[in-house]
Design an enzyme around this catalytic site. Sequence first.
Site, mmCIF file in Angstrom:
data_model
loop_
_atom_site.group_PDB
_atom_site.id
_atom_site.type_symbol
_atom_site.label_atom_id
_atom_site.label_comp_id
_atom_site.label_asym_id
_atom_site.label_seq_id
_atom_site.Cartn_x
_atom_site.Cartn_y
_atom_site.Cartn_z
ATOM 1 N N ARG A 84 2.576 -32.444 18.398
ATOM 2 C CA ARG A 84 1.249 -31.874 18.195
ATOM 3 C C ARG A 84 0.241 -33.004 18.050
ATOM 4 O O ARG A 84 0.382 -33.846 17.165
ATOM 5 C CB ARG A 84 1.244 -31.000 16.939
ATOM 6 C CG ARG A 84 -0.132 -30.542 16.521
ATOM 7 C CD ARG A 84 -0.100 -29.637 15.280
ATOM 8 N NE ARG A 84 -1.439 -29.251 14.898
ATOM 9 C CZ ARG A 84 -2.027 -29.582 13.744
ATOM 10 N NH1 ARG A 84 -1.381 -30.270 12.828
ATOM 11 N NH2 ARG A 84 -3.261 -29.211 13.496
ATOM 12 N N HIS A 91 -9.811 -31.475 15.436
ATOM 13 C CA HIS A 91 -9.258 -31.965 14.174
ATOM 14 C C HIS A 91 -10.291 -32.879 13.514
ATOM 15 O O HIS A 91 -10.120 -34.086 13.415
ATOM 16 C CB HIS A 91 -7.921 -32.682 14.423
ATOM 17 C CG HIS A 91 -7.061 -32.845 13.202
ATOM 18 N ND1 HIS A 91 -5.754 -32.425 13.146
ATOM 19 C CD2 HIS A 91 -7.310 -33.391 11.993
ATOM 20 C CE1 HIS A 91 -5.229 -32.713 11.953
ATOM 21 N NE2 HIS A 91 -6.159 -33.305 11.237
ATOM 22 N N GLU A 115 -7.385 -26.598 10.111
ATOM 23 C CA GLU A 115 -7.779 -26.495 8.714
ATOM 24 C C GLU A 115 -9.265 -26.222 8.476
ATOM 25 O O GLU A 115 -10.008 -27.109 8.034
ATOM 26 C CB GLU A 115 -7.368 -27.751 7.951
ATOM 27 C CG GLU A 115 -5.874 -27.976 7.892
ATOM 28 C CD GLU A 115 -5.487 -29.101 6.941
ATOM 29 O OE1 GLU A 115 -6.363 -29.855 6.509
ATOM 30 O OE2 GLU A 115 -4.289 -29.215 6.637
ATOM 31 N N ASN A 142 -0.481 -25.394 7.768
ATOM 32 C CA ASN A 142 -0.236 -26.742 7.247
ATOM 33 C C ASN A 142 0.096 -26.582 5.782
ATOM 34 O O ASN A 142 -0.701 -26.052 5.006
ATOM 35 C CB ASN A 142 -1.468 -27.630 7.399
ATOM 36 C CG ASN A 142 -1.697 -28.040 8.844
ATOM 37 O OD1 ASN A 142 -0.867 -27.766 9.708
ATOM 38 N ND2 ASN A 142 -2.816 -28.690 9.094
ATOM 39 N N TYR A 194 1.819 -28.367 2.228
ATOM 40 C CA TYR A 194 2.258 -29.610 1.578
ATOM 41 C C TYR A 194 2.789 -29.416 0.168
ATOM 42 O O TYR A 194 3.703 -30.104 -0.252
ATOM 43 C CB TYR A 194 1.095 -30.619 1.514
ATOM 44 C CG TYR A 194 0.754 -31.232 2.848
ATOM 45 C CD1 TYR A 194 -0.095 -30.587 3.741
ATOM 46 C CD2 TYR A 194 1.288 -32.456 3.215
ATOM 47 C CE1 TYR A 194 -0.402 -31.152 4.972
ATOM 48 C CE2 TYR A 194 0.986 -33.035 4.449
ATOM 49 C CZ TYR A 194 0.142 -32.377 5.322
ATOM 50 O OH TYR A 194 -0.151 -32.947 6.531
ATOM 51 N N GLU A 231 2.036 -28.692 10.054
ATOM 52 C CA GLU A 231 2.090 -29.953 9.306
ATOM 53 C C GLU A 231 2.849 -29.750 8.013
ATOM 54 O O GLU A 231 2.713 -28.704 7.367
ATOM 55 C CB GLU A 231 0.688 -30.450 8.896
ATOM 56 C CG GLU A 231 -0.113 -31.090 9.982
ATOM 57 C CD GLU A 231 -1.483 -31.543 9.510
ATOM 58 O OE1 GLU A 231 -1.654 -31.906 8.327
ATOM 59 O OE2 GLU A 231 -2.405 -31.528 10.344
HETATM 60 C C1 PNW Z 1 -4.052 -32.568 6.374
HETATM 61 N N1 PNW Z 1 -4.568 -30.335 0.347
HETATM 62 O O1 PNW Z 1 -5.061 -32.335 5.461
HETATM 63 C C2 PNW Z 1 -4.726 -32.997 7.652
HETATM 64 O O2 PNW Z 1 -4.618 -32.032 8.663
HETATM 65 C C3 PNW Z 1 -4.320 -34.355 8.139
HETATM 66 O O3 PNW Z 1 -5.296 -34.842 9.020
HETATM 67 C C4 PNW Z 1 -4.102 -35.273 6.954
HETATM 68 O O4 PNW Z 1 -3.898 -36.600 7.323
HETATM 69 C C5 PNW Z 1 -2.910 -34.742 6.195
HETATM 70 O O5 PNW Z 1 -3.112 -33.405 5.810
HETATM 71 C C6 PNW Z 1 -2.551 -35.545 4.958
HETATM 72 O O6 PNW Z 1 -3.581 -35.508 4.035
HETATM 73 C C7 PNW Z 1 -4.860 -31.861 4.195
HETATM 74 O O7 PNW Z 1 -5.525 -30.358 -0.394
HETATM 75 C C8 PNW Z 1 -5.950 -31.816 3.369
HETATM 76 O O8 PNW Z 1 -3.505 -29.860 -0.052
HETATM 77 C C9 PNW Z 1 -5.863 -31.305 2.110
HETATM 78 C C10 PNW Z 1 -4.665 -30.838 1.639
HETATM 79 C C11 PNW Z 1 -3.562 -30.878 2.451
HETATM 80 C C12 PNW Z 1 -3.662 -31.404 3.736
#
Ligand code: PNW
Length: 506
Positions: A96, A141, A186, A328, A330, A398
């Site tokens: 991606r 993006h 996002e 995405n 995390y 992601e």
């Molecule tokens: C993503 N949160 O952003 C983005 O899509 C990427 O470009 C970035 O490098 C990657 O995560 C790592 O940061 C995020 O607040 C922004 O949980 C915020 C969050 C998670 C991902």
Amino acid sequence: MKLAVLLSVVAVCHTATVKHERRFPDDFIFGCATAAYQVEGAWNEDGKGENIWDYLTHTNPTVIRDQSNGDVAADSYHHVERDVEMMRELGLDAYRFSLSWSRILPTGFANEVNQAGINYYNNLINEMLKYNIQPIVTMYHWDLPQRLQELGGFINPLIADWYEDYAKVVFDNFGDRVKLWITFNEPREICYEGYGATGLAPILNATGVGTYICAKNLAIAHAKAYHLYNNEYKARQGGECGITISVNWFGPLTDSEEDEFAAELRRQATWGLYAEPIFSAEGGFPKELAARVAEKSAEQGFPWSRMPEFTDEEKKFVRGTSDFFGVNHYTAFLVSATKHIQQHAVPSLLDDIGVGSYVPPEWMKSASSWLTLAPNSIYNALTHLASKYNNPVFYITENGWSNDPTASLEDDDRVTYYRAALESVLNTLDAGVNLKGYMTWSLMDNFEWLKGYTERFGLYEVDFSSPERTRTPRKSAFVYKEILRTRTIDNSYEPSSLIMTIDEGH
Ligand code: PNW
């Protein structure tokens, strides 16, 4: 000696028979992700126009933690072959990446198409397809052409038309080979961090106002591109078009009704604002959140709610406009109605919801302040979304872990994170969620926005001090590769060395 061999054979057979191995389906798509501004470099080469990250990093470098920028980044613009070689080393099914709008349309408008930009993406796509690696393409993006920002960016409703013009150029040029399109990466980060706060370009900080206006305009821009694809390209090109939303899990701190409602408000403010207009049956913004913002706006003396409404026609135009739900994911947070409450600017989105959030200290910490390893959070987020939105097709577009630039190549914390995340993916599949694929963030180290190069997310380390931007696989790259190869997670697997090769057939 003979006995030792025999015993180890017995031991292997024994573990193999008692261990209940859960497998990823053969057609499950494994990949890695990156984004244009974070890896490409070549910021002003071959006719590329300026975008909001070029502008921000050049005019206001002190907002970047290490005062760096993406002028060169991982220099992927000049390393197509090496990047695809890494995908082959890992045995990826898909990669991606995102298209830089201002590399393709230097002014932002479709009056002038930059052929060199088109050529770069054509080369990348063709090189991937040689080895059967499927392109998954993010059309936006975060790198808006600077001229469009000067015209208001996502606050100007005309963004929907500008974006549709750009989408047409993109579908015309790449749609013969690209079968998975992601309109936006996002919306929360674009609208909240970019317009409602100071977390990302254009750091507009129009708190309590910018986020909501952007959210509506972006939803309409997305829907325009979706309808364009659906009406004019899909029959011929046969691909799918969707959106990626950041969905971390927000659960209640206790099982009290107040905390349950606080968590629901937090979910609505964080991702419901972007998901509900597209994926809900009724369309429009989330109801409890809209009621809260209307009430707060009235208290604050606004003659109107700071959250705009969708007309019935707009609701109809936007709902149902995604062939899949890109997630995405995390981490997770626990939400409370009464505890861990902080003061926020008035008005602002966080003040509007007025809830507290908490991260248990025992959750493993990364190099990023917001990122911990939360137990089974993929399962929690995806089962929730699946039951809320009638189990659409999902892709995790992601998921990843950051460490320090000085950390060793033996990135055991990242290995722990990925194994836990992929166990949670298996739990999600077991629960019947229609999840079709998973992508790590990221294939390689890159420019981490306001954190510059101080937080590293790559399976491959990038040496940003070498002119070649040498890429070296971390231990996590070998572990991910083994999971893809075997379609199972073996927690005892240790790579015998950190020397990478390409397996037969890749
Ligand atoms: C993503 N949160 O952003 C983005 O899509 C990427 O470009 C970035 O490098 C990657 O995560 C790592 O940061 C995020 O607040 C922004 O949980 C915020 C969050 C998670 C991902």
